[in-house]
Write an enzyme that holds these catalytic residues in place. Structure first.
Site, PDB file in Angstrom:
ATOM      1  N   TYR A 112       0.816  -1.217   0.000  1.00 14.17           N
ATOM      2  CA  TYR A 112       0.000   0.000   0.000  1.00 14.17           C
ATOM      3  C   TYR A 112       0.852   1.271   0.000  1.00 14.17           C
ATOM      4  CZ  TYR A 112      -4.719  -1.876   0.663  1.00 14.17           C
ATOM      5  OH  TYR A 112      -5.922  -2.481   0.485  1.00 14.17           O
ATOM      6  N   LYS A 165       2.999 -15.233   2.019  1.00 15.71           N
ATOM      7  CA  LYS A 165       3.317 -16.102   0.883  1.00 15.71           C
ATOM      8  C   LYS A 165       4.831 -16.324   0.896  1.00 15.71           C
ATOM      9  CE  LYS A 165       1.324 -17.141  -2.635  1.00 15.71           C
ATOM     10  NZ  LYS A 165       0.916 -18.527  -3.072  1.00 15.71           N
ATOM     11  N   ASP A 195      -3.058 -18.012   0.131  1.00 14.39           N
ATOM     12  CA  ASP A 195      -4.065 -18.661  -0.727  1.00 14.39           C
ATOM     13  C   ASP A 195      -4.755 -19.794   0.014  1.00 14.39           C
ATOM     14  OD1 ASP A 195      -1.623 -20.015  -0.728  1.00 14.39           O
ATOM     15  OD2 ASP A 195      -1.744 -20.628  -2.827  1.00 14.39           O
ATOM     16  N   ASP A 227      -6.486  -7.088   3.716  1.00 12.71           N
ATOM     17  CA  ASP A 227      -7.607  -6.435   3.031  1.00 12.71           C
ATOM     18  C   ASP A 227      -8.520  -7.496   2.433  1.00 12.71           C
ATOM     19  OD1 ASP A 227      -9.079  -4.263   1.866  1.00 12.71           O
ATOM     20  OD2 ASP A 227      -8.101  -4.726  -0.045  1.00 12.71           O
ATOM     21  N   ASP A 286     -12.357  -9.168   3.954  1.00 16.49           N
ATOM     22  CA  ASP A 286     -13.615  -9.123   3.203  1.00 16.49           C
ATOM     23  C   ASP A 286     -14.238 -10.513   3.120  1.00 16.49           C
ATOM     24  OD1 ASP A 286     -13.654  -6.408   2.701  1.00 16.49           O
ATOM     25  OD2 ASP A 286     -14.011  -6.636   0.554  1.00 16.49           O
TER      26      ASP A 286
HETATM   27  C1  IPM Z   1     -10.562  -1.286   3.528  1.00 16.21           C
HETATM   28  C2  IPM Z   1     -10.783  -0.658   2.194  1.00 16.21           C
HETATM   29  C3  IPM Z   1      -9.631   0.303   1.915  1.00 16.21           C
HETATM   30  C4  IPM Z   1      -8.378  -0.515   1.798  1.00 16.21           C
HETATM   31  C5  IPM Z   1      -9.834   1.213   0.696  1.00 16.21           C
HETATM   32  C6  IPM Z   1     -11.110   2.007   0.785  1.00 16.21           C
HETATM   33  C7  IPM Z   1      -8.660   2.125   0.497  1.00 16.21           C
HETATM   34  O1  IPM Z   1     -10.926  -1.622   1.209  1.00 16.21           O
HETATM   35  O2  IPM Z   1     -10.481  -0.551   4.531  1.00 16.21           O
HETATM   36  O3  IPM Z   1     -10.495  -2.508   3.586  1.00 16.21           O
HETATM   37  O4  IPM Z   1      -8.068  -1.059   0.729  1.00 16.21           O
HETATM   38  O5  IPM Z   1      -7.677  -0.613   2.811  1.00 16.21           O
HETATM   39 MG    MG Z   2     -10.993  -3.602   1.954  1.00 16.98          MG
END
Ligand code: IPM
Ligand code: MG
Length: 370
Positions: free
Chosen positions: A143, A194, A227, A251, A255
């Site tokens: 990042y 990884k 993975d 990240d 999710d």
């Molecule tokens: C998160 C989001 C952010 C990230 C974006 C909005 C920059 O996806 O907080 O997970 O990638 O960190």
């Molecule tokens: Mg995210």
């Protein structure tokens, strides 16, 4: 023992303001009860800040965030700002806050509430009772790594570059947070990278192991490739207690973990910095969900992730575990009572608005506090 805590609210874009509006009512409820009293201020971030100041995070707003005891953020981004240059997109406001406040440890719990077991796309037996904590490194890795950019090559083609980079202290400080959290849970940590293809992953694995052996030998530590971890998360998520991983893998894994619980609309997060001499950590709390522009302003969004983010604030910034438990219980009771916003509605439940969801959380709080 009343003390005034400075909280900065950054509603941001899309459904951010309406969700944070409900969280604010909850903050005011706690303030009225004077367990902790709050001095609440509000400012702009993301697209809202771009419209007002031309930048996604004004310097004055950053100063306020640095001075606050805790920040609660709604969401950033939306189609209005999609065509802007990369450097001034709404997301950069959030990334700048994380970087400048040095919020290196991102805590993303994935808890499946009993009442929502059926809302998950996975089988009930796979997710019921699920309670995992993902600790994502938040200020390093690909990042922020240099060099980065897009360059023109002599042959007329282009090259995009990002750099995955981690140092020993960056790995150790986030791993330490994971081990400390694990001690209060099942004391199991799974470190994810990884190492089979990336040197930064080899270093990650070695440093986490070293820290474990030196300072947290009682924790059960395992290592997993990212993975495989993704696959294990949907196959048998309850095998995990605490997962610690880098910025990009965190990240994605968070999710995936979020969806196990039925809805992104339910998940809070905390981003913490290092403790200073007085034990105070800079901290920013935000729902994991995004700005959901398609339903923004319609009083349809689920405010519970914002409300639960405030609960994390009570727990991690203000040492108010009891207050946090009370709020978590209020949310659980509301769900058990059959109320749902549209994102988590099921057969036999009543679909309510953002505001009505806030109303019922407050009602439950009143009941529980009596
Ligand atoms: C998160 C989001 C952010 C990230 C974006 C909005 C920059 O996806 O907080 O997970 O990638 O960190
Ligand atoms: Mg995210």
């Amino acid at each position: 023992m009343a003390s005034n805590r400075k909280v900065l609210l950054l509603p941001g874009d899309g459904i951010g303001p309406e969700c944070l509006g409900q969280a604010r009512r909850v903050i005011e409820w706690f303030d009225r009860r004077r367990v902790v009293t709050f001095e609440v201020e509000e400012d702009l971030v993301g697209g809202a800040a771009i419209d007002a100041h031309g930048v996604p995070l004004a310097d004055a707003t950053l100063d306020k965030a640095m001075a606050a005891d805790a920040v609660l953020l709604g969401a950033v981004g939306g189609p209005e700002w999609d065509d802007l240059a990369f450097e001034i997109k709404p997301e950069r406001g959030l990334l700048r806050l994380r970087k400048e406040m040095e919020l290196f440890a991102n805590l993303r719990p994935a808890i499946c509430f009993d009442a929502l077991v059926a809302a998950s796309t996975l089988k009930p037996e796979v997710v019921s009772g699920l309670d995992i904590m993902i600790v994502r490194e938040l200020t390093g890795g690909v990042y922020f790594g240099e060099p980065r950019g897009i360059e023109d090559l002599p042959d007329g083609t282009r090259r995009g570059i990002n750099t995955q980079v981690y140092t020993t202290p960056e790995i150790q400080r986030v791993a330490r947070v994971a081990f400390e959290l694990a001690e209060k849970r099942q004391n199991r940590v799974c470190s994810v990278e990884k190492a089979n293809v990336m040197e930064s992953g080899v270093l990650w694995r070695e440093e986490v192991q070293k820290l474990h052996d030196a300072e947290y030998p009682r924790a059960e530590l395992s290592h997993m490739y990212a993975d495989n971890c993704t696959m294990q998360l949907v196959r048998n998520p309850k095998q995990f207690d605490v997962i610690v991983t880098d910025n990009l893998f965190g990240d994605m894994l968070s999710d995936a973990a979020a969806m196990l619980t039925g809805s992104l609309g339910m998940l809070p997060s905390a981003s913490l910095g290092a403790a200073d001499a007085s034990g105070r950590r800079k901290a920013l709390y935000e729902p994991v969900h995004g700005s959901a522009p398609d339903i923004a302003g319609k009083d349809l969004a689920n405010p519970l992730a914002c409300v639960l983010s405030f609960s994390m604030m009570l727990r991690y910034s203000f040492d108010q575990g009891e207050g946090a438990d009370l709020l978590d219980q209020a949310v659980e009771n509301v769900l058990a009572g059959g109320l749902r916003t549209a994102d988590i509605s099921q057969e036999g439940t009543e679909t309510v608005s953002t505001t009505a969801m806030g109303d019922s959380v407050l009602r439950e709080l009143d009941k529980l506090a009596d």
